[in-house]
Design a protein around this motif. Structure first.
Motif, mmCIF file in Angstrom:
data_model
loop_
_atom_site.group_PDB
_atom_site.id
_atom_site.type_symbol
_atom_site.label_atom_id
_atom_site.label_comp_id
_atom_site.label_asym_id
_atom_site.label_seq_id
_atom_site.Cartn_x
_atom_site.Cartn_y
_atom_site.Cartn_z
ATOM 1 N N ALA A 208 -5.899 14.323 -2.304
ATOM 2 C CA ALA A 208 -5.839 15.495 -1.419
ATOM 3 C C ALA A 208 -6.177 16.762 -2.191
ATOM 4 O O ALA A 208 -6.909 17.642 -1.704
ATOM 5 C CB ALA A 208 -4.449 15.604 -0.795
ATOM 6 N N ALA A 209 -5.654 16.875 -3.415
ATOM 7 C CA ALA A 209 -5.964 18.038 -4.242
ATOM 8 C C ALA A 209 -7.451 18.088 -4.574
ATOM 9 O O ALA A 209 -8.069 19.163 -4.568
ATOM 10 C CB ALA A 209 -5.136 18.006 -5.525
ATOM 11 N N ALA A 210 -8.039 16.930 -4.870
ATOM 12 C CA ALA A 210 -9.470 16.869 -5.192
ATOM 13 C C ALA A 210 -10.322 17.347 -4.023
ATOM 14 O O ALA A 210 -11.296 18.089 -4.212
ATOM 15 C CB ALA A 210 -9.855 15.439 -5.579
ATOM 16 N N PHE A 211 -9.952 16.942 -2.803
ATOM 17 C CA PHE A 211 -10.715 17.368 -1.627
ATOM 18 C C PHE A 211 -10.664 18.879 -1.464
ATOM 19 O O PHE A 211 -11.696 19.527 -1.231
ATOM 20 C CB PHE A 211 -10.166 16.678 -0.375
ATOM 21 C CG PHE A 211 -10.921 17.019 0.884
ATOM 22 C CD1 PHE A 211 -12.025 16.279 1.259
ATOM 23 C CD2 PHE A 211 -10.538 18.095 1.681
ATOM 24 C CE1 PHE A 211 -12.734 16.592 2.417
ATOM 25 C CE2 PHE A 211 -11.243 18.423 2.831
ATOM 26 C CZ PHE A 211 -12.352 17.664 3.192
ATOM 27 N N MET B 80 -1.217 1.978 0.651
ATOM 28 C CA MET B 80 0.091 2.215 1.254
ATOM 29 C C MET B 80 0.205 1.505 2.600
ATOM 30 O O MET B 80 1.231 0.871 2.911
ATOM 31 C CB MET B 80 0.305 3.718 1.432
ATOM 32 C CG MET B 80 0.543 4.488 0.151
ATOM 33 S SD MET B 80 2.157 4.189 -0.575
ATOM 34 C CE MET B 80 3.230 5.043 0.596
ATOM 35 N N VAL B 81 -0.849 1.593 3.418
ATOM 36 C CA VAL B 81 -0.828 0.942 4.734
ATOM 37 C C VAL B 81 -0.804 -0.581 4.573
ATOM 38 O O VAL B 81 -0.024 -1.273 5.251
ATOM 39 C CB VAL B 81 -2.039 1.385 5.572
ATOM 40 C CG1 VAL B 81 -2.083 0.605 6.890
ATOM 41 C CG2 VAL B 81 -1.981 2.882 5.857
ATOM 42 N N ALA C 233 4.732 8.929 4.885
ATOM 43 C CA ALA C 233 4.669 9.309 3.476
ATOM 44 C C ALA C 233 3.274 9.816 3.113
ATOM 45 O O ALA C 233 3.129 10.825 2.411
ATOM 46 C CB ALA C 233 5.043 8.119 2.593
ATOM 47 N N ILE C 234 2.239 9.130 3.600
ATOM 48 C CA ILE C 234 0.858 9.569 3.336
ATOM 49 C C ILE C 234 0.639 10.974 3.889
ATOM 50 O O ILE C 234 0.090 11.853 3.202
ATOM 51 C CB ILE C 234 -0.148 8.587 3.961
ATOM 52 C CG1 ILE C 234 -0.067 7.222 3.277
ATOM 53 C CG2 ILE C 234 -1.572 9.131 3.885
ATOM 54 C CD1 ILE C 234 -0.796 6.126 4.027
ATOM 55 N N ALA C 235 1.067 11.198 5.131
ATOM 56 C CA ALA C 235 0.866 12.499 5.777
ATOM 57 C C ALA C 235 1.646 13.594 5.061
ATOM 58 O O ALA C 235 1.113 14.688 4.799
ATOM 59 C CB ALA C 235 1.275 12.420 7.245
ATOM 60 N N TRP D 27 1.361 18.215 1.780
ATOM 61 C CA TRP D 27 2.025 19.031 0.759
ATOM 62 C C TRP D 27 1.056 19.358 -0.384
ATOM 63 O O TRP D 27 0.953 20.506 -0.824
ATOM 64 C CB TRP D 27 3.243 18.282 0.232
ATOM 65 C CG TRP D 27 4.064 19.027 -0.780
ATOM 66 C CD1 TRP D 27 4.036 18.875 -2.134
ATOM 67 C CD2 TRP D 27 5.052 20.034 -0.528
ATOM 68 N NE1 TRP D 27 4.932 19.716 -2.748
ATOM 69 C CE2 TRP D 27 5.571 20.439 -1.776
ATOM 70 C CE3 TRP D 27 5.542 20.631 0.633
ATOM 71 C CZ2 TRP D 27 6.562 21.416 -1.901
ATOM 72 C CZ3 TRP D 27 6.529 21.606 0.517
ATOM 73 C CH2 TRP D 27 7.030 21.984 -0.738
ATOM 74 N N SER D 28 0.339 18.349 -0.847
ATOM 75 C CA SER D 28 -0.603 18.559 -1.940
ATOM 76 C C SER D 28 -1.760 19.460 -1.529
ATOM 77 O O SER D 28 -2.138 20.386 -2.263
ATOM 78 C CB SER D 28 -1.143 17.209 -2.430
ATOM 79 O OG SER D 28 -2.090 17.376 -3.455
ATOM 80 N N ALA D 29 -2.331 19.213 -0.353
ATOM 81 C CA ALA D 29 -3.487 19.991 0.095
ATOM 82 C C ALA D 29 -3.134 21.461 0.281
ATOM 83 O O ALA D 29 -3.857 22.359 -0.186
ATOM 84 C CB ALA D 29 -4.032 19.405 1.396
ATOM 85 N N VAL D 30 -2.021 21.737 0.958
ATOM 86 C CA VAL D 30 -1.634 23.121 1.244
ATOM 87 C C VAL D 30 -1.341 23.875 -0.045
ATOM 88 O O VAL D 30 -1.820 25.000 -0.265
ATOM 89 C CB VAL D 30 -0.427 23.158 2.209
ATOM 90 C CG1 VAL D 30 0.138 24.572 2.294
ATOM 91 C CG2 VAL D 30 -0.833 22.657 3.587
#
Length: 466
Positions: free
Chosen positions: A203-206, A356-357, A395-397, A402-405
């Motif tokens: 998420a951070a990479a994106f 995870m899924v 958990a994924i969401a 959290w990471s993206a924001v």
């Protein structure tokens, strides 16, 4: 009589102090020398993944950025090592915090770790558990630096990594792996970091790739992976180290660790072979070594959350599906015109989320009940536990958002508020970060494509096919 009374009082005081100590400190198992030895070896195995990642990224990058990638990954490791030792471990794994969101500062500066044991690893010392988890913390931001290869300054990167580890990684680790974390108490299943490591870094990479913008010559010429040999060596070291990354997450020398290591090997092998076939059939390439290596990493990222929850043979399923999904995720990123330089989002973010899924589907009680860590053993859909996939998705969401924001907020604060310009100029980008940022070349005998005596000319990176 006085002597007997004095002895009785002293004995009562000693008993009272022992009772008080026992009521304030959770009961733990005796230190197990075999467990200590295996986790110490696992620390070394996970550490070897750091130079492995550096070689992998350096080989995928262009020649002019190869040294900067090697340095970035190792410098990130150093920064997080210091952060983790000062307060990161305490925030992520404090077992005295009443919060379900974040730990306290009881173990700041690694105080109280030599003579205590964490509830999540009760047969090894807390200091060893801290060092093992430090390796996870240090390699996670190392993953996302590949998303901006060739266009992000080193010093702002290191500041961002320090802040990101504190604000993003430490809390999500507490959520999932601390005995009091809210996701842990909902029985989320993430054995070795599918969400904590791969989803958070993906998420951070994106966000980094999107907000920093595309390379100045994106789409106008092909980019060439400058050294497939580095990619091969990096993959071998990553694969080797992953035996401690997943196998050591048992935090004990037991059958669960063997299961995780075996499943990981199967996923890596399957992922590599499937990716190579896809490269040949879809991209019309030959039997690409870089394609094989990328598939290995995709398979390993996918099996990471489920490695200690499924029978080893399921590693083939995880590796196959992980390779296919990550392969087409790279195409989706290109379609969206998001310039993730080294495909971190597609391989690690998508691979970790998919794993995870799949863990929520295939986890089995026959594995989760063996050598169980603290918490309620659960399983997936194959055992009729229908709530597990929704928990995994939550958990994924939560971790992805959290990471993206916070990645976006940290970037904004550094770039616009504090004046740390994250991106190099177009001129510096064209010259390459080896010259501009590092001041050293990975290949010092080459100058502008020729030997200094003019007797050899290298192949131009702009003339080779992707």
């Amino acid at each position: 009589m006085a002597s007997t009374l004095r002895s009785t009082i002293l004995a009562l005081i000693c008993l009272a102090s022992v009772y008080a100590q026992n009521t304030s400190t959770p009961a733990v198992d005796p230190i197990n020398s075999g467990d200590q030895s295996w986790i110490l070896v696992s620390c070394a195995l996970v550490f070897i993944m750091v130079p492995g990642l550096g070689l992998f990224y350096s080989g995928l990058a262009e020649t002019k950025n190869s040294m900067s990638m090697l340095l970035s990954v190792l410098a990130v490791f150093a920064v997080v090592t210091i952060q983790w030792s000062l307060f990161g471990y305490s925030l992520a794994f404090s077992d005295t915090s009443a919060s379900s969101f974040i730990g306290d500062m009881r173990y700041a500066a690694l105080l109280n770790t030599m003579d205590t044991q964490n509830a999540m690893a009760s047969t090894i010392s807390a200091s060893l558990f801290s060092m093992y988890q430090m390796m996870f913390a240090a390699i996670t931001p190392g993953l996302f630096v590949g998303a901006t290869a060739g266009r992000m300054k080193l010093v702002p990167t290191l500041i961002l990594v320090f802040l990101w580890t504190t604000i993003v990684y430490d809390p999500v680790t507490y959520w999932v792996w601390s005995s009091n974390g809210w996701l842990h108490n909902k029985n989320v299943m993430d054995y070795a970091g599918g969400s904590v490591v791969h989803v958070s870094s993906g998420a951070a990479a994106f966000v980094l790739a999107y907000r920093l913008g595309k390379r100045c010559d994106y789409g106008s010429r092909p980019y060439v992976n400058h050294n497939p040999t580095f990619v091969y060596l990096g993959t071998a070291l990553l694969w080797f180290g992953w035996m401690g990354f997943n196998g050591g997450s048992s935090v004990a020398a037991n059958s669960r660790g063997v299961n995780a290591a075996y499943a990981s090997n199967l996923a890596a092998s399957t992922g590599g072979l499937v990716w190579m076939v896809l490269d040949n059939a879809v991209n019309k390439k030959r039997l690409s070594a870089i394609g094989f290596c990328t598939g290995v990493i995709a398979g390993l990222a996918t099996i990471t959350p489920g490695s200690g929850f499924v029978q080893p043979g399921f590693g083939i399923v995880f590796g196959f599906l992980g390779s296919v999904c990550c392969f087409y995720s790279i195409k989706a990123m290109h379609y969206l015109q998001v310039d993730d330089s080294l495909d971190v989002t597609a391989v690690h973010g998508v691979g970790g989320a998919l794993g995870m899924v799949l863990t929520g589907i295939f986890a089995q009680f026959s594995v989760t009940n063996a050598n169980a860590t603290p918490g309620t053993a659960t399983a997936g859909w194959v055992e009729g536990v229908w709530i597990q996939v929704p928990i995994q998705l939550a958990a994924i969401a939560a971790i992805g958002a959290w990471s993206a924001v916070w990645t976006a907020l940290i970037m904004f604060a550094l770039d616009s508020v504090l004046g740390f310009k994250l991106r190099v100029s177009n001129e510096d980008e064209m010259l390459g970060l080896d010259m501009v940022e590092v001041g050293e070349h990975a290949y010092p005998f080459v100058e502008d494509g020729t030997l200094k005596n003019g007797s050899y000319k290298s192949v131009s990176v702009s003339t080779l096919p992707v």
